[in-house]
Write a protein that holds these residues in place. Structure first.
Motif, PDB file in Angstrom:
ATOM      1  N   GLU A  82      59.395  16.851 -21.076  1.00  0.00           N
ATOM      2  CA  GLU A  82      60.425  16.176 -20.285  1.00  0.00           C
ATOM      3  C   GLU A  82      59.847  15.681 -18.968  1.00  0.00           C
ATOM      4  N   GLN A  83      58.897  16.446 -18.413  1.00  0.00           N
ATOM      5  CA  GLN A  83      58.316  16.090 -17.118  1.00  0.00           C
ATOM      6  C   GLN A  83      57.506  14.801 -17.181  1.00  0.00           C
ATOM      7  N   GLU A 114      64.888  19.410 -29.308  1.00  0.00           N
ATOM      8  CA  GLU A 114      65.129  20.620 -28.524  1.00  0.00           C
ATOM      9  C   GLU A 114      63.965  20.844 -27.574  1.00  0.00           C
ATOM     10  N   SER A 115      64.265  21.561 -26.477  1.00  0.00           N
ATOM     11  CA  SER A 115      63.284  21.767 -25.423  1.00  0.00           C
ATOM     12  C   SER A 115      62.945  23.245 -25.272  1.00  0.00           C
ATOM     13  N   TRP A 116      61.678  23.522 -25.075  1.00  0.00           N
ATOM     14  CA  TRP A 116      61.207  24.849 -24.706  1.00  0.00           C
ATOM     15  C   TRP A 116      60.411  24.698 -23.407  1.00  0.00           C
ATOM     16  N   GLY A 149      55.003  17.024 -14.273  1.00  0.00           N
ATOM     17  CA  GLY A 149      54.224  16.636 -15.439  1.00  0.00           C
ATOM     18  C   GLY A 149      53.051  15.764 -15.064  1.00  0.00           C
ATOM     19  N   TYR A 150      51.999  15.854 -15.827  1.00  0.00           N
ATOM     20  CA  TYR A 150      50.861  14.964 -15.627  1.00  0.00           C
ATOM     21  C   TYR A 150      50.330  14.508 -16.979  1.00  0.00           C
ATOM     22  N   ARG A 151      49.892  13.276 -17.008  1.00  0.00           N
ATOM     23  CA  ARG A 151      49.308  12.696 -18.211  1.00  0.00           C
ATOM     24  C   ARG A 151      47.829  12.465 -17.975  1.00  0.00           C
TER      25      ARG A 151
END
Length: 394
Positions: free
Chosen positions: A55-56, A149-151, A188-190
């Motif tokens: 999600e980030q 769904e998210s974890w 988050g980072y890509r």
């Protein structure tokens, strides 16, 4: 049909259900055979929770990630209402792919590049130009939507009808991770590490989840920070497995990439394996992962990214060089192994203790493909470090 099919499936089923005490490498042909690949797509990737993106990484309204899973073009997109959804990436008119693969952003509407049929970012059909006297029913022309769904911000998609939730699938895993405070990992980072590897997806997953090869393949990289001899089992079974390792105490700036501050548990990394597509490296400061998605029986897409408890404002050149180096080492060894999978005379040997996580993965495959029982849950002595109230040896 494959020339090996019936006997190969029997060998695959028998090998995949073995516990580590009796475990051997899978038959080489299952890393090449197209019928085997097709079965895995139907039974696993179209009928299981598969990790795709965090999600980030989709932080802003309109952010999306488009990809293909088991032949299905899909887009995960954050809508105007802030909700993240998994939608078909095919126009309901004549099946044109709507959005280009990879990351991007759309402003409110998704417009087909062929005939400009238009959809809102929640998948609703908004309309089509020049329809003449034909009425195109809006309700029946919305984009297909898939279960998501998210974890801890990790988004898992299910293309079928789940018989169990992702939460149930991962039941118990958080008990061992609580000291790392994953809810604080909001950033988050890509990376630019999304590559095609000439190797079967299972082979790449096996390589990503075991630490047995570090001393040889990663002698100048990972072995200097996370030595093979200091790796250990924590807990798990076919549904998820946690292994770990003590990080080498050096003054190297690269060590800071792995090491956090105390409690004592932070002297260790945790390797999180959630088949079929997620292997993560957890420390006190970040959760980095490798994602593996199949392209065909001998090729897959490998992507790395992560989440962190601090916002990364600039790329660390030393860290990037380090990651690039061990990524290249893994790619080279996986493709080298794949070239050997065409042998019809040789066969694989016994798995050793440090490959218990690989045996767990094989049992996951067996349970999905051949309905063999899932493996029994186990907890290694080192698990007490992660379960203790203080996160220290007691």
């Amino acid at each position: 049909m494959s020339k090996y099919s019936s006997q190969l499936m029997a060998d695959y089923a028998q090998t995949a259900q073995a516990p580590i005490e009796d475990a051997y490498s899978l038959p080489f042909a299952v890393y090449k055979d197209k019928d085997t690949y097709d079965l895995e797509m139907e039974k696993i990737f179209k009928n299981e929770w598969v990790f795709i993106v965090s999600e980030q990484e989709l932080n802003q309204i309109g952010d999306y990630f488009a990809f293909t899973l088991a032949g299905e073009p899909i887009v995960i997109i954050r809508g105007q209402d802030g909700t993240v959804r998994a939608l078909s990436n095919l126009c309901r008119h004549r099946g044109t792919m709507l959005l280009d693969d990879g990351f991007g952003n759309v402003e409110k509407s998704i417009v087909c590049p062929y005939h400009a049929w238009t959809y809102s970012d929640d998948g609703a059909f908004k309309g089509a130009p020049f329809t003449g006297s034909v009425n195109v029913d809006k309700q029946s022309h919305c984009l297909l939507q898939f279960h998501l769904e998210s974890w801890h911000g990790m988004l898992f998609i299910h293309l079928g009808e789940p018989t169990s939730s992702l939460k149930n699938r991962l039941n118990g895993i958080d008990d061992y991770l609580r000291h790392f405070e994953l809810p604080k990992f909001k950033y988050g980072y890509r990376s630019d590490k999304s590559e095609q590897w000439d190797a079967n997806w299972k082979l790449v997953m096996e390589n990503a989840m075991e630490s047995y090869h570090l001393f040889k393949v990663h002698k100048a990289t990972l072995e200097t920070v996370t030595p093979t001899r200091q790796a250990f089992d924590i807990a798990g079974y076919s549904e998820w497995t946690l292994t770990g390792g003590e990080m080498k105490d050096t003054s190297s700036t690269l060590t800071k990439w792995f090491r956090g501050s105390y409690p004592k548990v932070f002297d260790n990394y945790v390797l999180i394996s959630i088949p079929p597509a997620f292997v993560g490296i957890l420390t006190s400061e970040s959760l980095s992962w490798v994602q593996v998605l199949p392209l065909n029986s001998e090729r897959c897409i490998v992507r790395s990214a992560g989440i962190s408890n601090v916002k990364v404002s600039a790329e660390d050149k030393a860290e990037k060089a380090f990651v690039d180096a061990f990524f290249a080492e893994d790619k080279e060894i996986c493709e080298r192994v794949q070239r050997g999978m065409g042998s019809t005379l040789a066969r694989g040997g016994k798995l050793v203790t440090m490959e218990k996580v690989v045996a767990d993965f094989h049992q996951f495959l067996g349970s999905r493909l051949f309905n063999t029982p899932v493996s029994e849950f186990y907890q290694a002595p080192k698990a007490q470090l992660f379960l203790s109230e203080s996160g220290s040896d007691e």
